[in-house]
Design an enzyme around this catalytic site. Structure first.
Site, PDB file in Angstrom:
ATOM      1  N   GLU A  61      58.538  36.122   9.605  1.00 23.79           N
ATOM      2  CA  GLU A  61      59.273  35.368   8.626  1.00 23.79           C
ATOM      3  C   GLU A  61      59.671  33.804   9.694  1.00 23.79           C
ATOM      4  O   GLU A  61      60.054  34.128  10.484  1.00 23.79           O
ATOM      5  CB  GLU A  61      60.824  36.137   8.633  1.00 23.79           C
ATOM      6  CG  GLU A  61      61.512  35.440   7.572  1.00 23.79           C
ATOM      7  CD  GLU A  61      62.911  35.015   8.173  1.00 23.79           C
ATOM      8  OE1 GLU A  61      62.733  33.854   8.456  1.00 23.79           O
ATOM      9  OE2 GLU A  61      63.735  35.863   8.395  1.00 23.79           O
ATOM     10  N   CYS A 101      67.637  31.165   8.979  1.00 25.51           N
ATOM     11  CA  CYS A 101      66.462  30.979   8.231  1.00 25.51           C
ATOM     12  C   CYS A 101      66.808  30.746   6.779  1.00 25.51           C
ATOM     13  O   CYS A 101      66.200  30.085   6.154  1.00 25.51           O
ATOM     14  CB  CYS A 101      65.540  32.186   8.217  1.00 25.51           C
ATOM     15  SG  CYS A 101      66.490  33.742   8.000  1.00 25.51           S
TER      16      CYS A 101
END
Length: 504
Positions: A245, A282
């Site tokens: 990720e 994120c």
């Protein structure tokens, strides 16, 4: 051996720890222990592993004060934020206990021997089984929830995979304490060495993913880190998957009606979302498309005032601080103008000023659509909603895409925007903000490259799928079958001869 160093980002103070970087001989011993532990974890069964995960959650919570204190000193994040994050980490372990008890995740299927149009068919039984030992690379920005005690570890152990963790250099002491909390819980339930292990140092991380015992790797980090890990994996004679990720801009579209109806609330929400935890999330929104009309002007004025009156944000480490400053400068050179930036005293640590930039839709370039990790938001002003389709197609695919609507907005317009966002993200958000990722069964935390490199999620119940592989038994004697594939077993949902049977 090289000593591991820890740094307090609030003042830049560096100090040596008693930890040492992991050398090849120690790594070899860890890999051997992990391979042997795989049989124990598998033999523990779903319900035994569920109890183990509950014990891990309790162990983490029992050490809350020490774990949070260690993380505050190594990350500069607030005590309240880290206390909540530790709760989230424990919640993840308990949720995977529920996943194991439910049992549907194994996707059990049975086709009894039968005559078919192609002749006699064999007895086939299939389910998902553990991959084997996996490597998990801790994230800098989540010392608990995406690090040693994070969701990757919880889902891997739930799957039945021993886990070797690469400690992030930004919080080695927190990583060590978290690993000990997990290892203590494993010992409490009678587990052997190797169910959980930790390594330190960049070279150890590369050697870890090259080791033949490791069957998969997971990372939450930068594209550069993913490329380095993938390069090490590519040197193996046998490939293994890397679940990464990575980078995400997470665009937000505010439609004219929404700006007019509740611009103040949207401004407050945007400010909180892009500055929380120093903007080091994120899912932080990096681009906000706001109309060039009176409602949009008021929204931006409120947002500008909030940023101008804010204080400095402590970033996690020197590398992140330097990258933030470089990226902000690059955005300005590419045509984004400073709309608000308070004066802050950076001191000796890694403190930066939150930054609000502004650019017209025609000035939105590829350089300005890059991710900037830290408390920076680019406001993109548009005149006509019809212009947004083409503009959004130039934004890199992301973990999320958000749209703020008004009650009377044209449904066709909203649907068209959502179609564009859905094609380029893994989660579409309505009238909200992407930060604050819920840990749940329905969550998906992933998206097209460069936000992730796989279709799997790293948050929620289905993240366990990364550490499992299908195995079929053909005409097998009953005694060798897993209990989930025996005819008399009815505790979990299964597909038997094509028909879905719910568990009892």
């Amino acid at each position: 051996m090289n000593l591991v160093i820890t740094v307090d980002p609030r003042d830049g103070h560096r100090r040596a720890t008693e930890l040492t970087e992991t050398d090849d001989s120690r790594l070899e011993a860890i890999a051997g222990q992990s391979s042997r532990a795989a049989r124990w974890l598998s033999g523990l069964g779903r319900l035994g592993r569920a109890d183990m995960l509950d014990t891990i959650a309790a162990s983490l919570e029992s050490r809350r004060a020490d774990l949070v204190a260690a993380a505050v000193a190594e990350t500069g994040l607030s005590h309240a934020r880290l206390d909540q994050e530790l709760t989230r980490a424990a919640l993840q372990f308990r949720m995977f206990g529920d996943v194991l008890r439910d049992g549907a995740y194994v996707e059990a299927a049975i086709d009894h021997a039968a005559d078919t149009p192609l002749g006699r068919g064999p007895d086939l039984r299939r389910m998902l089984v553990p991959l084997g030992p996996v490597a998990v690379f801790g994230a800098s920005n989540f010392p608990f929830a995406f690090s040693v005690a994070g969701g990757d570890t919880a889902s891997a152990l739930a799957a039945g995979c021993p886990t070797v963790l690469k400690a992030h250099p930004s919080h080695p002491l927190t990583s060590h304490a978290s690993a000990e909390a997990i290892a203590s819980a494993v010992r409490e339930v009678g587990g052997p060495e190797g169910v959980i292990a930790i390594v330190y140092g960049e070279q150890a991380g590369r050697s870890l993913v090259r080791h033949p015992a490791i069957r998969a790797a997971a990372l939450t980090g930068s594209v550069g880190a993913a490329r380095a890990i993938q390069a090490a994996i590519d040197g193996r004679p046998d490939p293994i998957p890397l679940y990464a990720e990575l980078s995400s801009v997470n665009p937000i579209v505010v439609l004219p009606g929404a700006a007019a109806d509740h611009g103040d609330q949207i401004a407050e929400g945007l400010f909180a979302s892009f500055t929380a935890s120093g903007g080091q999330l994120c899912t932080k929104p990096g681009l906000a498309f706001i109309p060039s009309d009176p409602g949009g002007d008021h929204l931006v004025d409120v947002l500008r005032a909030r940023v101008a009156s804010s204080g400095g944000a402590v970033l996690l480490n020197e590398r992140i601080r330097d990258a933030y400053e470089r990226q902000a400068t690059a955005f300005e050179r590419a045509g984004a103008r400073v709309s608000a930036r308070p004066q802050v005293d950076s001191g000796a640590g890694f403190t930066v000023a939150p930054t609000l930039l502004e650019v017209g839709l025609s000035g939105l370039t590829a350089e300005i659509t890059d991710e900037c990790f830290g408390p920076l938001l680019v406001v993109v002003r548009y005149r006509d909603v019809a212009e947004l389709d083409a503009a959004l197609a130039t934004v890199p695919p992301s973990l999320t895409g958000s749209v703020h609507r008004a009650t009377g907005d044209d449904h066709d317009v909203v649907r068209r925007l959502v179609d564009v966002l859905a094609a380029r993200s893994g989660r579409v958000i309505f009238d909200g903000y992407p930060t604050g990722v819920r840990v749940s069964w329905a969550q998906h935390h992933g998206g097209p490259w460069p936000s992730t490199n796989a279709v799997h999620t790293s948050v929620g119940a289905t993240s366990i799928r990364r550490f499992l592989r299908p195995l079929a038994w053909q005409d097998a004697p009953v005694w060798i079958l897993p209990e989930e594939l025996r005819d008399e077993y009815t505790a979990i949902p299964r597909r038997v001869d094509g028909r879905l049977e719910s568990g009892m």
